[in-house]
Design a protein around this motif. Structure first.
Motif, mmCIF file in Angstrom:
data_model
loop_
_atom_site.group_PDB
_atom_site.id
_atom_site.type_symbol
_atom_site.label_atom_id
_atom_site.label_comp_id
_atom_site.label_asym_id
_atom_site.label_seq_id
_atom_site.Cartn_x
_atom_site.Cartn_y
_atom_site.Cartn_z
ATOM 1 N N THR A 52 0.825 -1.286 0.044
ATOM 2 C CA THR A 52 0.001 -0.070 0.272
ATOM 3 C C THR A 52 0.848 1.175 -0.319
ATOM 4 O O THR A 52 0.611 2.266 -0.705
ATOM 5 N N SER B 288 -8.318 5.046 -3.887
ATOM 6 C CA SER B 288 -9.380 4.517 -2.872
ATOM 7 C C SER B 288 -10.061 3.220 -2.927
ATOM 8 O O SER B 288 -10.830 2.744 -2.376
ATOM 9 N N PHE C 276 -8.189 0.771 2.217
ATOM 10 C CA PHE C 276 -8.795 1.414 1.043
ATOM 11 C C PHE C 276 -10.362 1.395 1.348
ATOM 12 O O PHE C 276 -10.763 0.489 2.043
#
Length: 237
Positions: free
Chosen positions: A29, A40, A60
């Motif tokens: 990430t 997102s 997310f």
């Protein structure tokens, strides 16, 4: 393809071998957000039991998974009841949705059997990306980094159940054949034994990069992560 017997013990045995799904999800990430700071949404392809996906769900706003093995899909759905987990083949799927990030972890992309299939996989990933989206692939071993004849053995006990795993891997042409034996024992059921055989392609770094570019993705290879297999990151236009 992973069956019900392995699904039951998959995460236990790999975590006992030192695999840290949470740390891998955090590091991936971090790298992805450098390329797409406002990402997102994430799709995890070949998500297995959802072991990475449950951590991605904390990073997310919207996550989903896709997996070919139905027993693993059922396990992921039980673990993540609020996350869509689809049955599908990474070589050809259409979720009618796009994501800022598409991931494929744990060397799963090696189940593509030819370079043509590798191209199909990357094309499927790219079709599910938003503009400037990122594909992150944890590859299987390259031909020059693969250890022919490698034997691995592990035993772990948790919650009253002991699991032993012994594997032997040997080169077969442009792939490796991995034969894995498991013994699972507990007080109620006693001991049982089962085996699984996996054929995993040994694609070159150049083959991966060519497939990324053919899918329209600018690709970067990062050596080191994931037990030394490294990480490919591809960015869409």
């Amino acid at each position: 393809m992973y069956g019900a017997d392995l699904t039951e013990i998959h995460d236990l045995i790999h975590e006992s071998r030192g695999k840290d799904y949470g740390a891998e999800a955090r590091e991936l990430t971090r790298r992805v957000l450098r390329l797409r700071p406002n990402a997102s949404s994430l799709l995890d392809v070949a998500c297995g039991t959802g072991a990475h996906l449950r951590h991605f769900a904390g990073f997310f706003d919207r996550v989903a998974g896709i997996e070919l093995s139905e027993p693993m899909v059922h396990a992921a759905r039980r673990a993540l009841p609020d996350v869509p987990v689809h049955v599908g083949d990474m070589r050809a799927f259409d979720l009618d949705a796009r994501f800022d990030v598409v991931t494929c972890m744990f060397g799963s992309i090696g189940y593509a059997t030819t370079e043509a299939e590798l191209h199909a996989v990357l094309a499927s990933f790219a079709r599910h990306l938003t503009a400037k989206g990122v594909v992150a692939v944890d590859p299987w071993w390259f031909p020059e980094t693969y250890l022919d004849g490698h034997v691995s053995a592990d035993v772990t006990t948790a919650a009253g159940r002991t699991v032993a795993r012994v594997s032997h891997s040997t080169r077969e042409g442009t792939a490796c054949r991995m034969d894995v034996h498991y013994v699972v024992a507990d007080a109620r059921g006693g001991a049982r034994h089962f085996t699984e055989t996996h054929r995993i392609s040994l694609f070159t770094r150049e083959a991966y990069e060519t497939a990324f570019r053919a899918a329209g993705l600018a690709v970067e290879y990062i050596p080191g992560p994931h037990s030394g297999r490294g990480l490919f990151l591809g960015v869409a236009p």
